[in-house]
Design a protein around this motif. Structure first.
Motif, mmCIF file in Angstrom:
data_model
loop_
_atom_site.group_PDB
_atom_site.id
_atom_site.type_symbol
_atom_site.label_atom_id
_atom_site.label_comp_id
_atom_site.label_asym_id
_atom_site.label_seq_id
_atom_site.Cartn_x
_atom_site.Cartn_y
_atom_site.Cartn_z
ATOM 1 N N GLN A 159 0.824 -1.208 0.000
ATOM 2 C CA GLN A 159 0.000 0.000 0.000
ATOM 3 C C GLN A 159 0.860 1.261 0.000
ATOM 4 O O GLN A 159 0.592 2.215 -0.733
ATOM 5 C CB GLN A 159 -0.924 0.005 1.209
ATOM 6 C CG GLN A 159 -1.867 1.190 1.251
ATOM 7 C CD GLN A 159 -2.727 1.192 2.496
ATOM 8 O OE1 GLN A 159 -2.476 1.958 3.405
ATOM 9 N NE2 GLN A 159 -3.723 0.321 2.530
ATOM 10 N N SER A 160 1.906 1.238 0.806
ATOM 11 C CA SER A 160 2.755 2.412 0.943
ATOM 12 C C SER A 160 3.328 2.843 -0.402
ATOM 13 O O SER A 160 3.256 4.014 -0.787
ATOM 14 C CB SER A 160 3.892 2.123 1.931
ATOM 15 O OG SER A 160 4.777 3.218 2.014
ATOM 16 N N ARG A 161 3.891 1.895 -1.142
ATOM 17 C CA ARG A 161 4.490 2.204 -2.441
ATOM 18 C C ARG A 161 3.429 2.689 -3.430
ATOM 19 O O ARG A 161 3.636 3.638 -4.181
ATOM 20 C CB ARG A 161 5.209 0.965 -2.977
ATOM 21 C CG ARG A 161 6.033 1.168 -4.247
ATOM 22 C CD ARG A 161 7.108 2.205 -4.091
ATOM 23 N NE ARG A 161 8.016 1.974 -3.006
ATOM 24 C CZ ARG A 161 9.252 1.484 -3.150
ATOM 25 N NH1 ARG A 161 9.695 1.138 -4.331
ATOM 26 N NH2 ARG A 161 10.035 1.354 -2.103
ATOM 27 N N GLY A 162 2.278 2.044 -3.424
ATOM 28 C CA GLY A 162 1.201 2.439 -4.329
ATOM 29 C C GLY A 162 0.686 3.841 -4.062
ATOM 30 O O GLY A 162 0.358 4.584 -4.993
ATOM 31 N N LEU A 163 0.610 4.221 -2.786
ATOM 32 C CA LEU A 163 0.159 5.570 -2.442
ATOM 33 C C LEU A 163 1.159 6.619 -2.930
ATOM 34 O O LEU A 163 0.761 7.669 -3.441
ATOM 35 C CB LEU A 163 -0.039 5.692 -0.928
ATOM 36 C CG LEU A 163 -1.247 4.933 -0.358
ATOM 37 C CD1 LEU A 163 -1.245 5.011 1.164
ATOM 38 C CD2 LEU A 163 -2.554 5.492 -0.914
ATOM 39 N N VAL A 164 2.443 6.333 -2.785
ATOM 40 C CA VAL A 164 3.461 7.267 -3.269
ATOM 41 C C VAL A 164 3.317 7.448 -4.780
ATOM 42 O O VAL A 164 3.385 8.568 -5.298
ATOM 43 C CB VAL A 164 4.879 6.785 -2.916
ATOM 44 C CG1 VAL A 164 5.941 7.700 -3.544
ATOM 45 C CG2 VAL A 164 5.069 6.754 -1.402
ATOM 46 N N TYR A 165 3.118 6.338 -5.492
ATOM 47 C CA TYR A 165 2.868 6.439 -6.930
ATOM 48 C C TYR A 165 1.696 7.388 -7.204
ATOM 49 O O TYR A 165 1.772 8.264 -8.066
ATOM 50 C CB TYR A 165 2.496 5.065 -7.511
ATOM 51 C CG TYR A 165 3.611 4.080 -7.656
ATOM 52 C CD1 TYR A 165 4.941 4.458 -7.827
ATOM 53 C CD2 TYR A 165 3.325 2.704 -7.670
ATOM 54 C CE1 TYR A 165 5.947 3.516 -7.981
ATOM 55 C CE2 TYR A 165 4.323 1.753 -7.825
ATOM 56 C CZ TYR A 165 5.638 2.172 -7.976
ATOM 57 O OH TYR A 165 6.614 1.237 -8.125
ATOM 58 N N SER A 166 0.605 7.171 -6.495
ATOM 59 C CA SER A 166 -0.616 7.945 -6.769
ATOM 60 C C SER A 166 -0.404 9.433 -6.509
ATOM 61 O O SER A 166 -0.908 10.278 -7.257
ATOM 62 C CB SER A 166 -1.790 7.414 -5.936
ATOM 63 O OG SER A 166 -1.676 7.737 -4.564
ATOM 64 N N TYR A 167 0.330 9.773 -5.451
ATOM 65 C CA TYR A 167 0.561 11.181 -5.136
ATOM 66 C C TYR A 167 1.440 11.852 -6.198
ATOM 67 O O TYR A 167 1.179 12.989 -6.615
ATOM 68 C CB TYR A 167 1.226 11.319 -3.765
ATOM 69 C CG TYR A 167 0.448 10.703 -2.620
ATOM 70 C CD1 TYR A 167 -0.947 10.662 -2.634
ATOM 71 C CD2 TYR A 167 1.107 10.149 -1.514
ATOM 72 C CE1 TYR A 167 -1.652 10.096 -1.585
ATOM 73 C CE2 TYR A 167 0.406 9.581 -0.467
ATOM 74 C CZ TYR A 167 -0.974 9.553 -0.505
ATOM 75 O OH TYR A 167 -1.672 8.981 0.537
ATOM 76 N N ALA A 168 2.478 11.143 -6.637
ATOM 77 C CA ALA A 168 3.353 11.704 -7.682
ATOM 78 C C ALA A 168 2.594 11.846 -9.000
ATOM 79 O O ALA A 168 2.739 12.856 -9.703
ATOM 80 C CB ALA A 168 4.577 10.820 -7.862
ATOM 81 N N SER A 213 7.811 18.221 -10.855
ATOM 82 C CA SER A 213 7.087 18.787 -9.707
ATOM 83 C C SER A 213 6.369 17.759 -8.852
ATOM 84 O O SER A 213 5.893 18.074 -7.757
ATOM 85 C CB SER A 213 6.074 19.837 -10.188
ATOM 86 O OG SER A 213 5.138 19.251 -11.085
ATOM 87 N N GLY A 214 6.263 16.506 -9.320
ATOM 88 C CA GLY A 214 5.527 15.503 -8.556
ATOM 89 C C GLY A 214 6.340 14.756 -7.517
ATOM 90 O O GLY A 214 5.773 14.122 -6.623
ATOM 91 N N VAL A 215 7.662 14.826 -7.608
ATOM 92 C CA VAL A 215 8.517 13.970 -6.778
ATOM 93 C C VAL A 215 8.495 14.394 -5.314
ATOM 94 O O VAL A 215 8.134 13.606 -4.416
ATOM 95 C CB VAL A 215 9.970 13.965 -7.304
ATOM 96 C CG1 VAL A 215 10.842 13.045 -6.438
ATOM 97 C CG2 VAL A 215 10.022 13.531 -8.766
ATOM 98 N N LEU A 216 8.902 15.612 -5.032
ATOM 99 C CA LEU A 216 8.992 16.076 -3.644
ATOM 100 C C LEU A 216 7.634 16.143 -2.945
ATOM 101 O O LEU A 216 7.511 15.668 -1.801
ATOM 102 C CB LEU A 216 9.704 17.434 -3.599
ATOM 103 C CG LEU A 216 9.946 18.048 -2.215
ATOM 104 C CD1 LEU A 216 10.767 17.107 -1.328
ATOM 105 C CD2 LEU A 216 10.651 19.403 -2.348
ATOM 106 N N PRO A 217 6.581 16.694 -3.575
ATOM 107 C CA PRO A 217 5.265 16.686 -2.903
ATOM 108 C C PRO A 217 4.780 15.280 -2.575
ATOM 109 O O PRO A 217 4.180 15.066 -1.516
ATOM 110 C CB PRO A 217 4.349 17.359 -3.929
ATOM 111 C CG PRO A 217 5.240 18.193 -4.752
ATOM 112 C CD PRO A 217 6.531 17.428 -4.848
ATOM 113 N N ALA A 218 5.032 14.316 -3.484
ATOM 114 C CA ALA A 218 4.578 12.944 -3.230
ATOM 115 C C ALA A 218 5.217 12.379 -1.976
ATOM 116 O O ALA A 218 4.549 11.779 -1.121
ATOM 117 C CB ALA A 218 4.905 12.061 -4.431
#
Length: 402
Positions: A209-218, A240-245
């Motif tokens: 789940q953790s990895r998938g959520l990071v994907y979704s945020y980026a 711009s998606g890396v740091l916010p994710a």
């Protein structure tokens, strides 16, 4: 080095160098020539090669056309000497005589330059006296302070309020992206994935789940950027998606306070600033290693600090984040900030967390420094042929036309 305000710019996507910078330049020129009868703008090099996909034409024309008609010229095979992203503005009077002309360059992250050194109108007084991570790390270790405390010492009183705005804009871009569905603009008809990835990730067990959520945020931020939404350059729109994710994930999953997140943002900013000052964050100049690679280094440093990393461990995390992106080309399909840009943000966000974990397990000692990797990135960028540097004429972009 400049203020971190120039690394973290709140603005409209899809490209800091192809959209934000040219729009800013056009606004400056339009204010000087409110009585013009006609404008002519010539785009050179990378700016012309991928300008249509990056919406450069819209960015340049809109501020000028409210005053007078605009003629736009595209010269993708002509590279001006200072930087691949050159613009020439001309204003004309009622007799079609040139009244003024101005050459300016969009050098990455929304920044502009006239290429005139000390006489450049965009030359700012330095905010930071120390310009390498080695120097800053030495200061941290000799004073017992962190990287963010060096930032605090150098920036003005309103900086933390500005950084609070940056964090709010980052969170908004994640949440808007997660809540938006449909296809992205452009001929690729690329469907947004963030919402689907978020839903699927929440149905997995914690380890996945953790990895998938990071994907979704980026994905959420990168898709907002690709559709012309409001994002924060970190250090560019395309990255711009890396740091916010990473920060959004850690803020939610580990309950870090806003103060700790802001301190981590400051640390991320100083690592991005050093890369910008000593090399480049422009994809047109050094390829995607200067965008997604530097973004990964910034996120690696920020997350390592949040988990209690020492200055040496934080530097090591950032070094790995950038080192493992060395040589990455910038070859956007159809000149759009979509393929492979969006996926690269998602993978770089997870790579940043891997770099953080690896560095935290270590004692921070290693052979290749972050400053050395920046030197190598700069040289590698110069050695990469122009067809792999945001011109969409080689690599993945070859044989695609917009």
């Amino acid at each position: 080095m400049d203020s971190l305000r120039r690394i973290f710019r709140i603005g409209i996507g899809p490209s800091s160098s192809h959209t934000m910078g040219p729009r800013r330049a056009a606004k400056i020129f339009s204010k000087k020539h409110t009585d013009a009868h006609r404008f002519e703008v010539t785009l050179y090099g990378s700016l012309a090669a991928t300008g249509k996909g990056h919406m450069t034409d819209i960015a340049v024309i809109k501020p000028l056309e409210v005053i007078a008609p605009v003629d736009l010229k595209w010269l993708p095979k002509t590279f001006l000497p200072y930087h691949p992203n050159g613009l020439l503005f001309r204003s004309y009077d009622e007799n079609d005589n040139i009244t003024d002309e101005w050459t300016v360059y969009s050098v990455g992250g929304g920044a502009l330059s006239e290429g005139k050194g000390e006489n450049d109108m965009f030359k700012n007084s330095p905010v930071y006296k120390l310009n390498t991570i080695k120097e800053i790390q030495r200061w941290c270790e000799s004073t017992g302070r962190g990287y963010w405390e060096y930032v605090d010492q150098c920036e003005d009183e309103g900086f933390w309020d500005y950084l609070r705005e940056v964090w709010a804009a980052m969170k908004d871009s994640v949440e808007r992206g997660l809540d938006t569905e449909g296809a992205l603009p452009g001929p690729l008809k690329l469907a947004r994935k963030a919402s689907t990835y978020y839903v699927k990730a929440r149905s997995y067990k914690a380890s996945l789940q953790s990895r998938g959520l990071v994907y979704s945020y980026a994905l959420a931020v990168s898709e907002e950027n690709a559709s012309g939404g409001t994002i924060v350059t970190a250090p560019t729109c395309g990255a711009s998606g890396v740091l916010p994710a990473v920060l959004y994930h850690l803020s939610n999953g580990h309950n870090f306070t806003e103060t700790k997140i802001l301190h981590a943002l400051a640390t991320a900013g100083i690592f991005g600033n050093v890369a910008k000052y000593n090399a480049s964050i422009s994809g047109a100049e050094v390829g995607c290693q200067g965008e997604v690679g530097v973004a990964c280094a910034m996120a690696s440093a920020a997350s390592c600090q949040l988990f209690g990393g020492s200055p040496a461990q934080i530097e090591y995390a950032a070094e790995m984040g950038l080192e493992h992106h060395l040589g990455m080309t910038c070859d956007p399909v159809c000149g759009l900030v979509q393929i492979p840009c969006i996926e690269r943000n998602a993978f770089a966000a997870c790579r940043a967390l891997d770099a953080q974990l690896y560095a935290t397990f270590s004692d921070g000692m290693h052979h290749v420094s972050y400053d050395r990797v920046i030197e190598v990135m700069k040289q590698t960028g110069h050695d990469i042929p122009s067809l792999y540097k945001e011109t969409s004429t080689g690599g993945l972009a070859k044989n695609y036309e917009y």
